[in-house]
Design an enzyme around this catalytic site. Structure first.
Site, PDB file in Angstrom:
ATOM      1  N   ALA A  71       0.847  -1.202   0.000  1.00 43.60           N
ATOM      2  CA  ALA A  71       0.000   0.000   0.000  1.00 43.60           C
ATOM      3  C   ALA A  71       0.876   1.242   0.000  1.00 43.60           C
ATOM      4  O   ALA A  71       2.054   1.202   0.375  1.00 43.60           O
ATOM      5  CB  ALA A  71      -0.917   0.027   1.226  1.00 43.60           C
ATOM      6  N   TYR A  72       0.277   2.341  -0.417  1.00 45.25           N
ATOM      7  CA  TYR A  72       0.874   3.655  -0.226  1.00 45.25           C
ATOM      8  C   TYR A  72       0.305   4.172   1.087  1.00 45.25           C
ATOM      9  O   TYR A  72      -0.900   4.396   1.194  1.00 45.25           O
ATOM     10  CB  TYR A  72       0.492   4.586  -1.379  1.00 45.25           C
ATOM     11  CG  TYR A  72       1.197   5.923  -1.358  1.00 45.25           C
ATOM     12  CD1 TYR A  72       2.185   6.218  -2.289  1.00 45.25           C
ATOM     13  CD2 TYR A  72       0.876   6.906  -0.413  1.00 45.25           C
ATOM     14  CE1 TYR A  72       2.837   7.450  -2.275  1.00 45.25           C
ATOM     15  CE2 TYR A  72       1.527   8.122  -0.384  1.00 45.25           C
ATOM     16  CZ  TYR A  72       2.508   8.388  -1.322  1.00 45.25           C
ATOM     17  OH  TYR A  72       3.149   9.603  -1.301  1.00 45.25           O
ATOM     18  N   THR A  73       1.149   4.374   2.108  1.00 44.61           N
ATOM     19  CA  THR A  73       0.643   4.648   3.452  1.00 44.61           C
ATOM     20  C   THR A  73       1.046   6.004   4.025  1.00 44.61           C
ATOM     21  O   THR A  73       0.656   6.330   5.148  1.00 44.61           O
ATOM     22  CB  THR A  73       1.119   3.561   4.428  1.00 44.61           C
ATOM     23  OG1 THR A  73       2.556   3.528   4.428  1.00 44.61           O
ATOM     24  CG2 THR A  73       0.571   2.195   4.042  1.00 44.61           C
ATOM     25  N   THR A 112      -8.089   0.166   5.900  1.00 52.08           N
ATOM     26  CA  THR A 112      -7.798   1.131   6.961  1.00 52.08           C
ATOM     27  C   THR A 112      -9.036   1.800   7.539  1.00 52.08           C
ATOM     28  O   THR A 112     -10.076   1.893   6.868  1.00 52.08           O
ATOM     29  CB  THR A 112      -6.865   2.229   6.399  1.00 52.08           C
ATOM     30  OG1 THR A 112      -6.679   3.262   7.364  1.00 52.08           O
ATOM     31  CG2 THR A 112      -7.463   2.866   5.151  1.00 52.08           C
ATOM     32  N   TYR A 136      -5.252   9.547   0.959  1.00 55.81           N
ATOM     33  CA  TYR A 136      -4.952   8.189   1.410  1.00 55.81           C
ATOM     34  C   TYR A 136      -6.235   7.397   1.642  1.00 55.81           C
ATOM     35  O   TYR A 136      -6.410   6.300   1.113  1.00 55.81           O
ATOM     36  CB  TYR A 136      -4.111   8.228   2.691  1.00 55.81           C
ATOM     37  CG  TYR A 136      -3.990   6.887   3.375  1.00 55.81           C
ATOM     38  CD1 TYR A 136      -3.314   5.831   2.757  1.00 55.81           C
ATOM     39  CD2 TYR A 136      -4.564   6.661   4.629  1.00 55.81           C
ATOM     40  CE1 TYR A 136      -3.209   4.599   3.385  1.00 55.81           C
ATOM     41  CE2 TYR A 136      -4.457   5.438   5.255  1.00 55.81           C
ATOM     42  CZ  TYR A 136      -3.785   4.407   4.635  1.00 55.81           C
ATOM     43  OH  TYR A 136      -3.699   3.183   5.240  1.00 55.81           O
TER      44      TYR A 136
END
Length: 314
Positions: A71-73, A112, A136
């Protein structure tokens, strides 16, 4: 055979370690297989079945499970890096789902609490409306939608405030600051639940264990119903109280040797660049009932983490 995507990240590293402990048949990939490229995913899957990724004694070369921990977190940077965040969190999730469906594999995907707006007053259930605040959360919500439209054999696990032994996280950051500063400020108006990667990884394995299509390493049990689930540790707290507990336990186990005062502040006073959910407590009733589990309290898991041999003191 289990394919673990994002195997070098904080959660992926923990999942891989636990898979090794039970001697499961698995293969891991990270940035070397681009999840934004559908052909790269399919090419890797085919290579597993036809080449020597596995040792000669392993005849199970059909991937039955894909665990997506990639993931891009970076919440703040995502506001500027919209395209990449969307490619990884949305398009990447879609590509993985299509790959899983095409080979007949089940998918476990990590999402998330940021898919919610954080304006609630009671724990969010899985069926509540998504209303993410920033890039996000929006890209993660789109990734969930993409998976649900593409396949039926999926488990989307929403989690929050995750920390683990591998990679940057709040516990390590606080420990470092407390060892180098006389006082620090921590936000006291955001409420949620810390989650230890060890506990989340064990839940991922438990889903596989209880599935009808589990690998031979797990045995066979009744399968949990595919869908969206929430998992964090038990209880709830603020970032400020989380930090105070880190300080107390850090001193107890000599991870923190400097005297530091932890002061509360508001999100506005802290000067955060991106709006974050003020309340992100997730209801875990569904997963507790489905898997017949009891949640470890966040303080209990935090103490085990801080006193653990793998804790990285700087």
């Amino acid at each position: 055979m289990i394919w673990l995507i994002g195997c070098k990240g904080m959660l992926g590293s923990e999942v891989g370690r636990q898979l090794d402990e039970i001697k499961a048949h698995w293969i891991g990939t990270d940035k070397e297989v681009d999840i934004t490229d559908p052909q790269a995913l399919m090419a890797f899957e085919k290579s597993v079945e036809t080449s020597s990724y596995l040792d000669a004694s392993n005849t199970d070369k059909h991937i039955k499970w894909i665990i997506n921990c990639s993931a891009y977190t970076n919440v703040d940077k995502a506001e500027e890096d919209v395209e990449l965040a969307n490619k990884l969190n949305n398009e990447g999730a879609l590509n993985i789902a299509r790959t899983a469906r095409s080979i007949g594999a089940k998918l476990i995907h990590i999402s998330t609490d940021y898919v919610f707006n954080g304006q609630g007053k009671s724990p969010y259930t899985e069926d509540m409306e998504k209303e993410p605040l920033g890039v996000y959360g929006k890209t993660k919500a789109l990734g969930e939608d993409a998976i649900q439209k593409e396949m039926t054999q999926y488990y989307i696990l929403r989690t929050a405030w995750l920390y683990g032994y591998d990679g940057k996280n709040f516990v390590y950051t606080m420990t470092k600051l407390m060892n180098s500063h006389d006082q620090i400020r921590v936000v006291n108006d955001q409420r949620g639940t810390p989650t230890c990667a060890i506990d989340l990884a064990s839940i991922i394995l438990k889903i596989i264990e209880k599935s009808d299509n589990a690998t031979e390493a797990f045995g066979r049990h009744s399968a949990p119903t595919p869908g969206i689930y929430h998992f964090t540790n038990g209880g709830e707290t603020t970032w400020f109280d989380f930090a105070k507990e880190i300080y107390k336990l850090g001193q107890k186990y000599e991870r923190i040797t400097h005297n530091c005062t932890v002061n509360p502040c508001t999100t506005e006073e802290y000067g955060a660049n991106v709006q974050r959910p003020a309340y992100s407590v997730l209801s875990k009733d569904k997963i507790c009932k489905e898997l017949k589990i009891k949640l470890p309290d966040w303080k209990v898991s935090l103490e085990k983490f801080i006193k653990g041999d793998r804790f990285k003191s700087e």
